[in-house]
Design an enzyme around this catalytic site. Sequence first.
Site, short mmCIF file in Angstrom:
data_model
loop_
_atom_site.label_atom_id
_atom_site.label_comp_id
_atom_site.label_asym_id
_atom_site.label_seq_id
_atom_site.Cartn_x
_atom_site.Cartn_y
_atom_site.Cartn_z
N GLY A 1 0.76 -1.23 0.00
CA GLY A 1 0.00 0.00 0.00
C GLY A 1 0.79 1.29 0.00
N ASP A 2 2.12 1.21 0.09
CA ASP A 2 2.91 2.45 0.12
C ASP A 2 4.31 2.22 -0.43
OD1 ASP A 2 3.35 5.14 0.60
OD2 ASP A 2 3.82 4.89 2.72
N LEU A 3 4.40 1.53 -1.56
CA LEU A 3 5.71 1.30 -2.19
C LEU A 3 6.10 2.56 -2.95
CD1 LEU A 3 5.32 -2.40 -3.38
CD2 LEU A 3 6.87 -1.55 -1.61
#
Length: 376
Positions: free
Chosen positions: A228-230
């Site tokens: 969700g936050d690469l």
Amino acid sequence: MSSGAGWQSQASAKPVFTEAQASALVESVFGFKVSKIQPLPSYEDQNFRVHIARGKETTDDPVEYVLKISNTESSQTPELIEMQNHVIMFLRAAGFPTASVCRTKGDNTISLISIDSGSGVKSYLVRMLTYLPGRPIAEVAISHQQLYEIGRLAAQLDKALEEFHHPKLSLFHRENFIWNLKNVPLLEKYMGALSQSRNREIVEQVIRMFKEEVMTKLSHFRECINHGDLNDHNILVDLSKSASGEGVHQVSGILDFGDMSYGYYVFEVAIVIMYMMIESTNPIQVGGHILAGFESVIPLTAVERQALFLLVCSRFSQSLVMAAYSCQLYPENKEYLMITAKTGWKHLQQLFDMGQKAVEEIWFETAKSYESEISM
């Protein structure tokens, strides 16, 4: 980039520990003597890079760690933070370059402490991970091949998490979590952070289209657990030599699992495309290389591909709106919070100006070119 959904109360929720208080925490909770400590940037938690003093007896244990102090909102969900630790350990065992989780003196992966860090006694969740070497990819020039590899890595990560089992796995169903792409309509509550402008008009249009074109198709997307936050600050690279002797950047670390939640494969690839566009000199070209890498592991369905353009625009909207809102809460942290905004608005406008059909043509043709290379 975030760790909670309770944004309204976040102004008083972010920890404000001094370096001396953080050092004392490391000693009391983990039993390590600190030789040096320095703050690291963080969205709404507090992180410190910690150097551990070693005695005369040498060990193979790490000497650098990251102390993570969760905000008071996130500290109310210790089981979720503990789940994130279990995922980090699972992925490391599976060969991914994640940190090791440091256990407390009580042999736990987290500790809840009550302390006055300047705004009255509050409870904070504390944990410590090994410090990973490398530079954020935001700081290096990334080739097309490396974009492909990052897309592939994102898919491999989602694929690996299919094998992750835990009795509390349902905690990743974070229904009102602002950073889950499914919750783009929740942005309407924060639109007051944007002045009346073309930027605001675009975001309003994105939200409207999301409701009409994505919400109605969610049942056709394949579900998975998303990192969700690469983003370009959560993927680290180290310089190494290729077979030809040239220096190439290889992924050396994956950071920040605080935004993990149940989502869909297509969410993950859209998030990666958006963040890899931020520092790119040719941002529109990025999507095709990321998509090719992702689809080498998990090919998207026609319905998922059709949603990709709007999902990338949606992630831009989430990041840009919440950055503007957060700056109102934490003006002292504006430089870090506005990293995406420096180029993000320009990229979102360019996507809209070109339109879905033209952008998809570039992305899909680029991705197709990898197929022909592989088949040769």
